[in-house]
Design a protein around this motif. Structure first.
Motif, PDB file in Angstrom:
ATOM      1  N   SER A  65      -8.452   2.629  -6.512  1.00 56.96           N
ATOM      2  CA  SER A  65      -7.519   3.268  -7.443  1.00 56.96           C
ATOM      3  C   SER A  65      -7.996   4.666  -7.785  1.00 56.96           C
ATOM      4  CB  SER A  65      -7.395   2.434  -8.727  1.00 56.96           C
ATOM      5  OG  SER A  65      -8.648   2.350  -9.386  1.00 56.96           O
ATOM      6  N   GLY A  66      -7.046   5.496  -8.114  1.00 59.98           N
ATOM      7  CA  GLY A  66      -7.367   6.826  -8.597  1.00 59.98           C
ATOM      8  C   GLY A  66      -7.787   7.795  -7.514  1.00 59.98           C
ATOM      9  N   SER A  67      -8.251   8.931  -7.985  1.00 61.04           N
ATOM     10  CA  SER A  67      -8.666  10.018  -7.106  1.00 61.04           C
ATOM     11  C   SER A  67     -10.184  10.047  -6.997  1.00 61.04           C
ATOM     12  CB  SER A  67      -8.156  11.337  -7.683  1.00 61.04           C
ATOM     13  OG  SER A  67      -8.444  12.424  -6.860  1.00 61.04           O
ATOM     14  N   PRO A  68     -10.735  10.498  -5.848  1.00 61.11           N
ATOM     15  CA  PRO A  68     -10.030  11.033  -4.674  1.00 61.11           C
ATOM     16  C   PRO A  68      -9.385   9.937  -3.835  1.00 61.11           C
ATOM     17  CG  PRO A  68     -12.384  11.002  -4.253  1.00 61.11           C
ATOM     18  CD  PRO A  68     -12.213  10.607  -5.690  1.00 61.11           C
ATOM     19  N   HIS A  69      -8.276  10.284  -3.258  1.00 60.96           N
ATOM     20  CA  HIS A  69      -7.530   9.356  -2.402  1.00 60.96           C
ATOM     21  C   HIS A  69      -7.646   9.852  -0.961  1.00 60.96           C
ATOM     22  CE1 HIS A  69      -3.641   6.758  -1.900  1.00 60.96           C
ATOM     23  NE2 HIS A  69      -4.439   6.659  -0.848  1.00 60.96           N
ATOM     24  N   GLY A 132     -14.659   4.104  -6.949  1.00 60.34           N
ATOM     25  CA  GLY A 132     -14.478   5.470  -7.438  1.00 60.34           C
ATOM     26  C   GLY A 132     -13.427   6.259  -6.707  1.00 60.34           C
ATOM     27  N   GLY A 133     -12.372   5.621  -6.257  1.00 57.85           N
ATOM     28  CA  GLY A 133     -11.300   6.306  -5.565  1.00 57.85           C
ATOM     29  C   GLY A 133     -10.420   5.340  -4.810  1.00 57.85           C
ATOM     30  N   THR A 134      -9.690   5.860  -3.828  1.00 55.87           N
ATOM     31  CA  THR A 134      -8.732   5.069  -3.052  1.00 55.87           C
ATOM     32  C   THR A 134      -8.895   5.372  -1.573  1.00 55.87           C
ATOM     33  OG1 THR A 134      -7.161   5.260  -4.897  1.00 55.87           O
ATOM     34  CG2 THR A 134      -6.289   4.467  -2.797  1.00 55.87           C
ATOM     35  N   ILE A 135      -8.834   4.317  -0.761  1.00 58.43           N
ATOM     36  CA  ILE A 135      -8.808   4.460   0.698  1.00 58.43           C
ATOM     37  C   ILE A 135      -7.512   3.839   1.196  1.00 58.43           C
ATOM     38  CG2 ILE A 135      -9.860   3.796   2.890  1.00 58.43           C
ATOM     39  CD1 ILE A 135     -12.543   3.630   1.411  1.00 58.43           C
ATOM     40  N   SER A 136      -6.805   4.571   2.038  1.00 58.44           N
ATOM     41  CA  SER A 136      -5.562   4.051   2.611  1.00 58.44           C
ATOM     42  C   SER A 136      -5.549   4.222   4.116  1.00 58.44           C
ATOM     43  CB  SER A 136      -4.341   4.758   2.008  1.00 58.44           C
ATOM     44  OG  SER A 136      -4.184   4.458   0.642  1.00 58.44           O
ATOM     45  N   PHE A 137      -4.800   3.355   4.760  1.00 56.37           N
ATOM     46  CA  PHE A 137      -4.505   3.460   6.187  1.00 56.37           C
ATOM     47  C   PHE A 137      -3.027   3.796   6.329  1.00 56.37           C
ATOM     48  CE2 PHE A 137      -8.338   1.055   6.290  1.00 56.37           C
ATOM     49  CZ  PHE A 137      -8.904   1.218   7.549  1.00 56.37           C
ATOM     50  N   LEU A 138      -2.725   4.838   7.103  1.00 58.43           N
ATOM     51  CA  LEU A 138      -1.351   5.219   7.402  1.00 58.43           C
ATOM     52  C   LEU A 138      -1.208   5.161   8.917  1.00 58.43           C
ATOM     53  CD1 LEU A 138       0.734   7.785   5.567  1.00 58.43           C
ATOM     54  CD2 LEU A 138       0.588   8.077   8.039  1.00 58.43           C
ATOM     55  N   ILE A 139      -0.637   4.046   9.399  1.00 55.11           N
ATOM     56  CA  ILE A 139      -0.632   3.748  10.834  1.00 55.11           C
ATOM     57  C   ILE A 139       0.805   3.669  11.337  1.00 55.11           C
ATOM     58  CG2 ILE A 139      -1.443   2.213  12.632  1.00 55.11           C
ATOM     59  CD1 ILE A 139      -3.707   3.449  11.013  1.00 55.11           C
ATOM     60  N   HIS A 163       2.067   7.432  -4.138  1.00 56.66           N
ATOM     61  CA  HIS A 163       0.755   7.745  -3.585  1.00 56.66           C
ATOM     62  C   HIS A 163       0.591   9.259  -3.448  1.00 56.66           C
ATOM     63  CE1 HIS A 163      -0.079   3.543  -2.706  1.00 56.66           C
ATOM     64  NE2 HIS A 163       1.149   3.444  -2.220  1.00 56.66           N
ATOM     65  N   ARG A 164      -0.561   9.757  -3.879  1.00 58.63           N
ATOM     66  CA  ARG A 164      -0.892  11.171  -3.760  1.00 58.63           C
ATOM     67  C   ARG A 164      -2.230  11.283  -3.044  1.00 58.63           C
ATOM     68  NH1 ARG A 164       3.539  10.832  -4.863  1.00 58.63           N
ATOM     69  NH2 ARG A 164       4.764  11.768  -6.563  1.00 58.63           N
TER      70      ARG A 164
END
Length: 389
Positions: A65-69, A132-139, A163-164
């Motif tokens: 959650s949160g930044s950095p993302h 301490g942040g967010t990890i995402s997969f954009l596939i 999502h930002r």
């Protein structure tokens, strides 16, 4: 006794075994969904459709959650295998021979996805979901295809979902010779155009009754072929224009054709915008035509050049690469285009993945040690990008 495969190699092999030739999902997104959801990621499968194009399924997964993302972007779709009889191992078998994993997509880019997935899962297991942040997969499943129902729409979907992104890594195979050679920090733009000259068809023995369109087309293409756009700069190679085809469609020797067409593509640096480059092309063609009529159509899939200047992102990745390979990577803007051209509109983006020498070839393959090394680089980067405390 055979040693067990590492997580990165196992995931890559499982993905290769999915025949996900564009636009077919082929089971590859299902492999990722099961893996990520079982480890705490929230996973969405998203379909996009547009008339005249194939339907495409995509995946978005996130944890924290949160930044950095930080978002990792990639594609599970692959180009066709070609002549399967020419392969040393079946292209979708994921066979490992003497430490080399064979299969379509091994480097472009299921290997990059597998290495980042392995790194991210280990990072989350060690740190927990509150890191301490967010990890995402954009596939996406549309990078090797029209690129209409994939990353462009998935980015818009993610933004509308709230999502930002602060930074992105695209796992394309960026290294020319050895892992750690280069990070792509930008790309030249791409502009394609079609020239059409219409004349009057007739018999070659009676040219006064006809008008040959080839003469004017040759003048126009010659003007483009000799055009020097720029000398490049400290950031980019020189822009280059290439004539890619000249078509008349005339099989006869005694007929003057009615129409002649040519197509060209320009890879351009940040000396140009799309608008200034189009104006330069029109100016050049008008001068060569000297009042003669011609038609020019620019394709709508043009892309601007871009350069990423996010020092935190670039420095952290460079240090991680050097720590794991001993090489300080060059900061490159060469090569073609990728989905980074869409992501740069949302956040700073760089590209780093495997060695790309066998991508799209028969016997596409990757040394399994490179998969593990890439996972180690990504893992080290995550530790630096999301520092403790």
């Amino acid at each position: 006794m055979t040693e067990p495969l590492s997580p990165a190699v196992t995931i890559c092999r499982d993905l290769i075994r999915c025949p996900s030739v564009t636009p077919n999902e082929g089971g590859a997104l299902t492999v990722l969904e099961k893996l990520l959801s079982a480890n705490g990621f929230t996973v969405s499968r998203v379909f996009f459709r547009e008339e005249g194009t194939p339907d495409v399924e995509n995946l978005f997964a996130t944890i924290g959650s949160g930044s950095p993302h930080l978002v990792f972007a990639g594609h599970t779709d692959v180009v066709p295998a070609g002549d399967e009889e020419a392969w040393s191992a079946p292209p979708f078998s994921g066979e490992i021979v003497d430490g080399t994993l064979y299969g379509r997509g091994a480097v472009d880019m299921k290997g990059g996805i597998a290495s980042f997935a392995a790194a991210a899962l280990e990072f989350v297991r060690n740190r927990g979901a509150d890191f301490g942040g967010t990890i995402s997969f954009l596939i996406t499943g549309d990078e090797e295809g029209p690129a209409i129902n994939g990353t462009v729409k998935l980015l818009d979907w993610a933004q509308k979902a709230g999502h930002r992104f602060d930074a992105a890594i695209v796992g394309e195979p960026t290294n020319p010779q050895s892992l750690g050679d280069a990070i792509k920090i930008g790309r030249r733009g791409s502009l394609s155009g079609q020239l059409t000259v219409t004349g009057i068809q007739g018999h070659v023995a009676y040219p006064h009754l006809a008008k040959n369109p080839i003469s004017l087309l040759l003048r126009l293409t010659s003007a483009l072929d000799t055009l020097q756009l720029d000398a490049g700069n400290e950031r980019f190679e020189p822009s280059n224009l290439e004539i890619v085809t000249i078509d008349v469609g005339n099989p006869a020797f005694n007929v003057i054709p009615r129409k002649a067409e040519a197509r060209f593509n320009i890879r351009f640096n940040d000396e140009w915008t799309l608008e200034s480059l189009k104006a330069k092309i029109v100016e050049t063609l008008d001068a060569a035509a000297d009042g003669a009529p011609y038609e020019l159509a620019f394709r709508p899939d043009a892309s601007q050049s871009f350069l990423t200047r996010d020092e935190r992102l670039i420095d952290a990745l460079s240090v991680s690469i050097e720590a794991k390979t001993g090489r300080r990577p060059a900061l490159s803007t060469g090569g073609g285009t990728s989905d980074a051209r869409f992501i740069k509109n949302y956040c700073p983006v760089v590209e780093f993945g495997l060695v790309g020498q066998t991508m799209h070839q028969v016997d596409e393959r990757v040394d399994i040690r490179d998969l593990d090394a890439l996972a180690a680089i990504y893992g080290d980067f995550l530790e630096r990008y999301f520092p403790q405390g």
